[in-house]
Structure formats: C-alpha cells, structure tokens
Write an enzyme that holds these catalytic residues in place. Structure first.
Site, short mmCIF file in Angstrom:
data_model
loop_
_atom_site.label_atom_id
_atom_site.label_comp_id
_atom_site.label_asym_id
_atom_site.label_seq_id
_atom_site.Cartn_x
_atom_site.Cartn_y
_atom_site.Cartn_z
N MET A 122 5.31 0.52 -5.41
CA MET A 122 4.26 -0.69 -5.27
C MET A 122 4.53 -2.51 -5.56
SD MET A 122 2.74 1.36 -3.30
CE MET A 122 1.28 0.04 -3.01
N HIS A 123 5.97 -2.28 -5.39
CA HIS A 123 6.28 -3.75 -5.67
C HIS A 123 6.70 -4.98 -4.67
CE1 HIS A 123 7.83 -6.91 -9.02
NE2 HIS A 123 8.44 -7.14 -7.90
N ASN A 142 12.22 1.61 3.62
CA ASN A 142 10.43 1.60 2.66
C ASN A 142 9.73 2.34 3.52
OD1 ASN A 142 7.81 0.89 1.39
ND2 ASN A 142 7.38 0.39 3.08
N HIS A 144 5.73 3.51 5.21
CA HIS A 144 4.35 2.52 5.26
C HIS A 144 3.59 3.37 5.93
CE1 HIS A 144 2.08 -0.19 4.09
NE2 HIS A 144 1.65 -0.59 6.00
N ASP A 186 7.14 -5.57 4.91
CA ASP A 186 6.72 -4.52 6.17
C ASP A 186 6.70 -4.94 7.31
OD1 ASP A 186 3.54 -3.23 4.16
OD2 ASP A 186 5.78 -2.46 4.38
N GLU A 215 3.89 11.90 6.64
CA GLU A 215 5.46 11.24 5.66
C GLU A 215 6.32 11.96 5.24
OE1 GLU A 215 2.60 9.55 2.78
OE2 GLU A 215 2.61 7.94 3.88
N1 LIG Z 1 9.78 -7.50 -0.21
C1 LIG Z 1 9.13 -6.66 0.36
N2 LIG Z 1 9.09 -6.00 -0.49
C2 LIG Z 1 8.81 -4.80 -0.26
C3 LIG Z 1 8.12 -3.75 0.83
C4 LIG Z 1 8.66 -5.04 1.85
O1 LIG Z 1 8.34 -3.75 3.24
N3 LIG Z 1 9.07 -6.21 1.64
N4 LIG Z 1 7.48 -3.32 0.73
C5 LIG Z 1 7.06 -2.54 0.01
C6 LIG Z 1 5.80 -1.26 0.25
N5 LIG Z 1 4.62 -1.37 0.49
C7 LIG Z 1 4.57 -0.88 1.33
O2 LIG Z 1 4.94 -0.32 2.27
C8 LIG Z 1 3.48 -2.77 -0.13
C9 LIG Z 1 4.11 -2.09 -1.11
C10 LIG Z 1 2.76 -2.87 -2.19
C11 LIG Z 1 2.54 -3.98 -1.69
C12 LIG Z 1 1.65 -4.81 -2.99
O3 LIG Z 1 0.41 -6.01 -2.42
N6 LIG Z 1 2.09 -5.19 -4.23
C13 LIG Z 1 1.76 -5.71 -5.35
C14 LIG Z 1 0.85 -4.86 -5.90
C15 LIG Z 1 0.59 -3.77 -6.26
C16 LIG Z 1 0.50 -2.64 -7.91
O4 LIG Z 1 0.76 -2.87 -8.44
O5 LIG Z 1 -0.49 -1.78 -7.33
C17 LIG Z 1 2.30 -6.44 -6.14
O6 LIG Z 1 3.62 -6.90 -5.42
O7 LIG Z 1 1.68 -7.70 -6.50
C18 LIG Z 1 2.69 -4.51 -0.51
C19 LIG Z 1 2.96 -3.62 0.35
C20 LIG Z 1 7.81 -2.43 -1.28
N7 LIG Z 1 8.28 -4.05 -1.26
N1 LIG Z 2 2.92 0.39 1.21
C1 LIG Z 2 3.18 1.23 0.85
C2 LIG Z 2 2.64 2.63 0.73
O1 LIG Z 2 1.47 2.56 0.95
N2 LIG Z 2 3.50 2.86 0.02
C3 LIG Z 2 2.82 5.09 0.12
O2 LIG Z 2 2.35 4.99 -0.89
C4 LIG Z 2 2.14 6.51 -1.23
C5 LIG Z 2 3.32 7.14 -2.50
O3 LIG Z 2 2.68 8.63 -2.00
P1 LIG Z 2 3.57 9.38 -3.14
O4 LIG Z 2 3.79 8.58 -4.58
O5 LIG Z 2 3.02 10.46 -3.38
O6 LIG Z 2 4.95 9.45 -2.41
C6 LIG Z 2 1.96 6.98 0.28
O7 LIG Z 2 1.06 6.90 0.98
C7 LIG Z 2 2.82 5.63 1.00
O8 LIG Z 2 3.24 6.14 2.60
#
Ligand SMILES: Nc1nc2c(c(=O)[nH]1)N[C@@H](CN(C=O)c1ccc(C(=O)N[C@@H](CCC(=O)O)C(=O)O)cc1)CN2
Ligand SMILES: NCC(=O)N[C@@H]1O[C@H](COP(=O)([O-])[O-])[C@@H](O)[C@H]1O
Length: 237
Positions: A122-123, A142, A144, A186, A215
């Site tokens: 989640m970064h 990734n 999603h 994404d 997933e």
């Molecule tokens: N450059 C990219 N980085 C990431 C991608 C991507 O496609 N391009 N996918 C993500 C995973 N993701 C969705 O699939 C996703 C994860 C986290 C966030 C987000 O808003 N993160 C915040 C912090 C959130 C938290 O700490 O709970 C942040 O980074 O500030 C959006 C989309 C992985 N990285």
């Molecule tokens: N944007 C990214 C995102 O939302 N990812 C989501 O985090 C969960 C991780 O579950 P897990 O830690 O049990 O694998 C999953 O639902 C995945 O799709």
C-alpha cells in the site's frame, strides 16, 4: 549462507524465476503465492524475499511459517529515517518518499530478482523505485481489486460496493486485475482480469470475501505466466 527460499522442486535444468514479494498487511495473497510455488502451480520459481512496510503486517509471520522460511525485510518510510514522524510539508514529504523509493530499489536489487509482485503493497512508488528496476530488466506486477480503468487507488472494493448500492456501478460488475506497474497508479497494462458480479442484499464483507477468493486464484495464475516468461528469457541468455 545458502539461499533458503520457498521454491518448488524444480528440474535443475531450467533456470528459476527469483521472485520478491512486497506486502503491507494480512498477506493472504502472499500466502497464495507461497502455496502456488510449493505445489508448482507456479513452476520453476522461488520467493527469495518478502519486503513489508507495516510493523504489524501478518505477511511477516506467513514468511516465517513457510517451509523453507522466506527471508523478510521491514522497510518503513518513518522508522528507516526517511520521513520524520509527523512531517506534513508536501515538498519534504515528496523528497523523503523519493529517497525511500531509491533506497528500497537498491535493497530489492541486492537479491537479483527477476520479478517483483506487489501483493497488497500500500505504497505508491515514484520513478526512483521504478527506473532502477526497469533498467535491471525486473518486471513489477500488482494485484488490484478492480477492473482496468475503474477505481484506481486504495479502497477500490468499498468504492465499487457503494456505487453498486447507489445503482451507479457499470453493469453491476466489478472485478480483479493483475497489471504491470507503471508510475501512473493502476494504469499499467493488464495481464489478467476477472469480473465479479455484485449481488443484491450482499454485505461489503461478503463481496470482499468473494473478491479475495478471485484474487488468490488470479495472482497465482498471473505470476505463473510472467515467471514463465522470465525463465524463458533467462534460458536464452
Ligand atoms: N507507481 C505505482 N505504485 C504502485 C502501484 C501502481 O500501479 N503504480 N500500485 C499500488 C497498489 N495500489 C493499488 O493497486 C495502491 C496502493 C496504495 C495507494 C495509496 O493511496 N497509498 C497511500 C498510503 C496508503 C496507506 O499507507 O494506507 C500512499 O502511498 O501515500 C494507492 C494504490 C502499489 N504502488
Ligand atoms: N490497491 C491495492 C489494493 O487495494 N490491494 C488489496 O489489498 C488487499 C491485500 O490483502 P492481503 O494482504 O490479504 O493479500 C487485497 O484485497 C488487494 O486487492
């Protein structure tokens, strides 16, 4: 030290796809990958390291319970000293994230991965992470929980659920995708997708449960596909 990694028995003649997994939470998708390597649904592969960025990520325990265990590394933006606790200045935060991303890229590359799988990581990565891996020929994929072009970012399942309840969800359908990672969140090319039909009267938790099941299947299938392509490239070297 011997490279003790979760790897299937492989025939030895074939190169092995070295996989680094990155996770932030429970790790159920990471567990699906561990199981997929062991039962060879992901053949000729080894998970060589787990990186996690939240101290309480259960994914760490899953790595330690794997047989053989999977080495782990906790790499947090604040605790590693990149971002002072409570820092809110936007430029300082951007700079800190860029430095974190650059350092994390070097840490990941130390393990000579062929593939990085973001399994609930989640970064959001910036170019300082993406460019060094691209230069090294390392693919990043990734998971999603949404369909391409829909519900980019965090909390995708909940946002789709709320739209369904409001009668605004396209075809009453959401889904799951595995995609290549690019800087635009994404929006990388989809590798595999699967639709999930929403159901009247279903709770968010019930929908989340069905989506997690999809997933766990899709992440193994997509990782197997991309890992096989990496092994093929290594075989030609
Ligand atoms: N450059 C990219 N980085 C990431 C991608 C991507 O496609 N391009 N996918 C993500 C995973 N993701 C969705 O699939 C996703 C994860 C986290 C966030 C987000 O808003 N993160 C915040 C912090 C959130 C938290 O700490 O709970 C942040 O980074 O500030 C959006 C989309 C992985 N990285
Ligand atoms: N944007 C990214 C995102 O939302 N990812 C989501 O985090 C969960 C991780 O579950 P897990 O830690 O049990 O694998 C999953 O639902 C995945 O799709």
């Amino acid at each position: 030290m011997a490279d003790t990694t979760a790897s299937a028995a492989h025939d030895g003649a074939q190169p092995v796809c070295r996989i680094v997994v990155m996770a932030s939470g429970n790790g159920s998708n990471f567990q699906a990958l561990i199981d997929g390597v062991v039962d060879q649904r992901i053949p000729n592969a080894a998970i060589v390291r787990l990186f996690y960025n939240k101290a309480k990520a259960y994914a760490r325990e899953r790595a330690e319970k794997a047989v053989p265990t999977i080495p782990t590394e906790y790499f947090n933006l604040v605790s590693r000293g990149f971002l002072p606790k409570g820092e809110t200045d936007p430029q300082r935060t951007r700079d800190a994230r860029a430095a974190y991303d650059a350092a994390l890229a070097q840490e990941v590359l130390k393990h000579n991965p062929d593939l990085v799988v973001l399994a609930g990581w989640m970064h959001v990565f910036s170019a300082p992470f993406l460019r060094p891996l691209d230069a090294a020929g390392v693919k990043i994929i990734n998971l999603h929980p949404a369909l391409p072009g829909r519900y980019d970012g965090a909390h995708a399942i909940e946002r789709a659920f709320n739209d369904f309840k409001a009668g605004k969800l396209q075809n009453n359908t959401t889904g799951v995708m595995i995609h290549y990672v690019i800087e635009e969140v994404d929006r990388g090319q989809a590798i595999m997708t699967q639709e999930v039909q929403c159901r009247e009267g279903e709770t968010l938790e019930q929908l989340e449960g069905r989506i997690h099941g999809v997933e766990h299947k899709l992440i193994v299938e997509a990782t197997a596909k991309v890992a096989a392509e990496a092994v093929e490239r290594k075989s030609r070297r």
